[in-house]
Design a protein around this motif. Structure first.
Motif, mmCIF file in Angstrom:
data_model
loop_
_atom_site.group_PDB
_atom_site.id
_atom_site.type_symbol
_atom_site.label_atom_id
_atom_site.label_comp_id
_atom_site.label_asym_id
_atom_site.label_seq_id
_atom_site.Cartn_x
_atom_site.Cartn_y
_atom_site.Cartn_z
ATOM 1 N N GLU A 1 21.969 28.844 -1.639
ATOM 2 C CA GLU A 1 22.757 28.748 -2.876
ATOM 3 C C GLU A 1 22.125 27.642 -3.706
ATOM 4 O OE1 GLU A 1 25.826 30.555 -3.059
ATOM 5 O OE2 GLU A 1 25.527 31.398 -1.056
ATOM 6 N N ALA A 2 21.471 28.014 -4.815
ATOM 7 C CA ALA A 2 20.711 26.994 -5.548
ATOM 8 C C ALA A 2 20.411 27.466 -6.963
ATOM 9 C CB ALA A 2 19.393 26.695 -4.815
ATOM 10 N N LEU A 3 20.063 26.481 -7.810
ATOM 11 C CA LEU A 3 19.522 26.746 -9.138
ATOM 12 C C LEU A 3 18.048 26.403 -9.104
ATOM 13 C CD1 LEU A 3 19.792 27.436 -12.170
ATOM 14 C CD2 LEU A 3 20.403 25.031 -12.570
ATOM 15 N N LEU A 4 17.210 27.375 -9.453
ATOM 16 C CA LEU A 4 15.766 27.189 -9.422
ATOM 17 C C LEU A 4 15.205 27.277 -10.838
ATOM 18 C CD1 LEU A 4 16.610 28.321 -6.541
ATOM 19 C CD2 LEU A 4 14.251 29.060 -6.328
ATOM 20 N N CYS A 5 14.174 26.487 -11.082
ATOM 21 C CA CYS A 5 13.497 26.484 -12.381
ATOM 22 C C CYS A 5 12.001 26.689 -12.153
ATOM 23 C CB CYS A 5 13.743 25.165 -13.109
ATOM 24 S SG CYS A 5 12.824 24.957 -14.655
ATOM 25 N N GLN A 6 11.438 27.667 -12.829
ATOM 26 C CA GLN A 6 10.003 27.905 -12.744
ATOM 27 C C GLN A 6 9.419 27.777 -14.155
ATOM 28 O OE1 GLN A 6 8.500 31.807 -11.520
ATOM 29 N NE2 GLN A 6 7.153 30.761 -10.089
ATOM 30 N N PRO A 7 8.969 26.566 -14.522
ATOM 31 C CA PRO A 7 8.420 26.353 -15.863
ATOM 32 C C PRO A 7 7.116 27.120 -16.078
ATOM 33 C CG PRO A 7 8.993 24.269 -14.806
ATOM 34 C CD PRO A 7 9.028 25.326 -13.746
ATOM 35 N N GLY A 8 6.815 27.342 -17.338
ATOM 36 C CA GLY A 8 5.582 28.019 -17.698
ATOM 37 C C GLY A 8 5.654 28.443 -19.147
ATOM 38 N N PRO B 1 2.005 20.237 -10.656
ATOM 39 C CA PRO B 1 2.540 18.865 -10.716
ATOM 40 C C PRO B 1 2.757 18.337 -12.128
ATOM 41 C CG PRO B 1 0.861 19.021 -9.016
ATOM 42 C CD PRO B 1 0.841 20.333 -9.745
ATOM 43 N N ALA B 2 1.842 18.610 -13.062
ATOM 44 C CA ALA B 2 1.968 18.043 -14.403
ATOM 45 C C ALA B 2 3.170 18.616 -15.143
ATOM 46 C CB ALA B 2 0.682 18.278 -15.195
ATOM 47 N N LEU B 3 3.272 19.937 -15.171
ATOM 48 C CA LEU B 3 4.395 20.563 -15.871
ATOM 49 C C LEU B 3 5.698 20.307 -15.131
ATOM 50 C CD1 LEU B 3 5.339 22.264 -18.238
ATOM 51 C CD2 LEU B 3 4.767 24.321 -16.926
ATOM 52 N N GLY B 4 5.639 20.322 -13.818
ATOM 53 C CA GLY B 4 6.830 20.037 -13.030
ATOM 54 C C GLY B 4 7.377 18.650 -13.290
ATOM 55 N N ALA B 5 6.480 17.683 -13.495
ATOM 56 C CA ALA B 5 6.917 16.317 -13.765
ATOM 57 C C ALA B 5 7.664 16.219 -15.090
ATOM 58 C CB ALA B 5 5.719 15.374 -13.772
ATOM 59 N N LEU B 6 7.252 16.993 -16.088
ATOM 60 C CA LEU B 6 7.949 16.986 -17.374
ATOM 61 C C LEU B 6 9.372 17.515 -17.211
ATOM 62 C CD1 LEU B 6 5.144 18.262 -19.783
ATOM 63 C CD2 LEU B 6 5.889 15.908 -19.424
ATOM 64 N N TYR B 7 9.505 18.642 -16.529
ATOM 65 C CA TYR B 7 10.848 19.205 -16.337
ATOM 66 C C TYR B 7 11.702 18.300 -15.457
ATOM 67 C CZ TYR B 7 10.495 23.547 -18.901
ATOM 68 O OH TYR B 7 10.420 24.466 -19.912
ATOM 69 N N SER C 1 16.447 16.512 -9.696
ATOM 70 C CA SER C 1 15.347 17.462 -9.563
ATOM 71 C C SER C 1 14.674 17.342 -8.202
ATOM 72 C CB SER C 1 14.308 17.227 -10.663
ATOM 73 O OG SER C 1 13.745 15.925 -10.554
ATOM 74 N N HIS C 2 14.209 18.480 -7.696
ATOM 75 C CA HIS C 2 13.445 18.519 -6.462
ATOM 76 C C HIS C 2 12.217 19.397 -6.684
ATOM 77 C CE1 HIS C 2 16.467 16.531 -3.975
ATOM 78 N NE2 HIS C 2 17.380 17.299 -4.538
ATOM 79 N N ALA C 3 11.032 18.861 -6.413
ATOM 80 C CA ALA C 3 9.793 19.620 -6.583
ATOM 81 C C ALA C 3 9.544 20.478 -5.350
ATOM 82 C CB ALA C 3 8.614 18.678 -6.807
ATOM 83 N N ILE C 4 9.173 21.739 -5.571
ATOM 84 C CA ILE C 4 8.913 22.693 -4.502
ATOM 85 C C ILE C 4 7.472 23.172 -4.615
ATOM 86 C CG2 ILE C 4 9.619 24.897 -3.481
ATOM 87 C CD1 ILE C 4 11.761 22.682 -3.388
ATOM 88 N N ASP C 5 6.802 23.349 -3.481
ATOM 89 C CA ASP C 5 5.428 23.849 -3.445
ATOM 90 C C ASP C 5 5.427 25.329 -3.821
ATOM 91 O OD1 ASP C 5 2.909 24.873 -2.698
ATOM 92 O OD2 ASP C 5 2.710 23.492 -1.023
ATOM 93 N N SER C 6 4.975 25.635 -5.040
ATOM 94 C CA SER C 6 5.059 27.009 -5.530
ATOM 95 C C SER C 6 4.132 27.961 -4.778
ATOM 96 C CB SER C 6 4.755 27.053 -7.033
ATOM 97 O OG SER C 6 3.478 26.520 -7.317
ATOM 98 N N GLN C 7 2.960 27.483 -4.333
ATOM 99 C CA GLN C 7 2.079 28.365 -3.563
ATOM 100 C C GLN C 7 2.701 28.696 -2.214
ATOM 101 O OE1 GLN C 7 -2.262 27.875 -3.491
ATOM 102 N NE2 GLN C 7 -2.189 28.003 -1.250
ATOM 103 N N ALA C 8 3.278 27.703 -1.550
ATOM 104 C CA ALA C 8 3.936 27.964 -0.275
ATOM 105 C C ALA C 8 5.080 28.951 -0.449
ATOM 106 C CB ALA C 8 4.445 26.659 0.327
ATOM 107 N N ALA C 9 5.801 28.831 -1.571
ATOM 108 C CA ALA C 9 6.903 29.758 -1.841
ATOM 109 C C ALA C 9 6.383 31.172 -2.060
ATOM 110 C CB ALA C 9 7.683 29.281 -3.062
ATOM 111 N N PHE C 10 5.285 31.308 -2.815
ATOM 112 C CA PHE C 10 4.719 32.644 -3.044
ATOM 113 C C PHE C 10 4.258 33.274 -1.737
ATOM 114 C CE2 PHE C 10 1.078 35.455 -3.673
ATOM 115 C CZ PHE C 10 1.624 36.390 -4.532
#
Length: 297
Positions: A142-149, A259-265, A276-285
């Motif tokens: 149960e979570a809110l996820l954000c994928q910037p781009g 990391p760069a875009l994630g840091a802005l968000y 905020s919590h940073a997640i490894d997007s490659q590991a998630a994929f």
């Protein structure tokens, strides 16, 4: 399992491709681990539909003659062929059941759609990372996820499924402002996550975006602000408006981004009272596409 109920050969080793609009990433995955990968600019926008068989054959030549799952814009109307979306709420099992099989060893991941009254939304490729983050235990069920781009995705996950999501054209708007219109000459400097960016976040949270954007021009003309800070302020303004529309004070957001875009968000979320919590997007994929592979077997 295919839609007709037939099973496919179990894939211990396979190739997964995250095929975006501008770029693509391909991974050779063995027992859930990436053993080889490549990244290039052969995104869907630069590949004609008739050229996909040759592109896929080329990936196999480089990474191995293996079964392949393709996610992202490859399944869109600018890709290989348009694949029907799976309607949210949906989890990885729903996605796996709707794989579009090009041949016995090649399938396209369908993507998700969402409707709420007059509001409609779609995603292709992001669902693999978002649901993969849950499957890998990187985020709660149960979570809110954000994928910037270029097009930022905000997705609500409940019981391990994406129940609703919103796409904001935040990155695309910033790119357009930087290259066209009255602000373009002021926005050439790099974006930094410092004081100017956070000032933009605070201004963006007021959600008077059109007026706040023109004020960048006015402050520069009147000498009230240094144009070296204009790009950071404008970025903060757009990200701040996007974030303020999605969260309340105390909201926890899991971010999947570089990391760069994630840091802005992360800076915007924290400044507006969230966590905020940073997640490894490659590991998630990798986790998501491997789970889809397992469910399809």
């Amino acid at each position: 399992m295919r839609r007709d109920g037939s099973k496919v050969a179990t894939m211990t080793s396979f190739i997964a491709v995250d095929w975006g609009t501008s770029n693509r990433r391909a991974f050779r995955i063995e027992d859930g681990q990436v053993v080889a990968s490549e990244r290039d600019d052969r995104g869907a926008a630069s590949v004609a539909a008739a050229d996909y068989p040759a592109e896929v054959a080329g990936i196999r030549q480089r990474l191995g003659d293996l079964p392949m799952l393709l996610a992202g814009m490859v399944g869109s109307n600018i890709g290989w062929r348009s694949v029907t979306y799976v309607a949210a709420p949906a989890g990885l099992a729903d996605v796996a059941a709707a794989l579009d099989w090009v041949d016995d060893r090649t399938a396209i991941v369908p993507g998700l759609s969402y409707r709420d009254g007059v509001h409609a939304d779609v995603m292709r490729g992001e669902e693999v990372q978002l649901l993969g983050a849950v499957a890998a235990g990187l985020v709660p069920a149960e979570a809110l996820l954000c994928q910037p781009g270029t097009h930022c995705k905000w997705a609500t996950v409940e019981r391990g499924a994406i129940t609703r999501f919103t796409t904001a054209m935040t990155g695309e708007l910033f790119a357009l402002l930087r290259t066209h219109g009255v602000l373009a000459r002021q926005l050439g400097h790099p974006v930094e996550p410092g004081a100017a960016f956070l000032a933009g976040v605070a201004e963006g949270a007021k959600r008077d975006l059109a007026a706040s954007l023109f004020a960048i021009r006015a402050r520069g003309v009147l000498g009230l602000a240094d144009d070296a800070d204009a790009a950071s302020f404008a970025s903060g303004l757009l990200i701040g408006a996007d974030t303020a529309a999605r969260i309340e004070s105390g909201t926890t957001v899991h971010i999947l981004a570089d990391p760069a875009l994630g840091a802005l968000y992360a800076g915007a979320i924290d400044a507006l009272g969230g966590t905020s919590h940073a997640i490894d997007s490659q590991a998630a994929f990798v986790a998501g596409i491997t789970r889809i592979k397992d469910l399809a077997a």
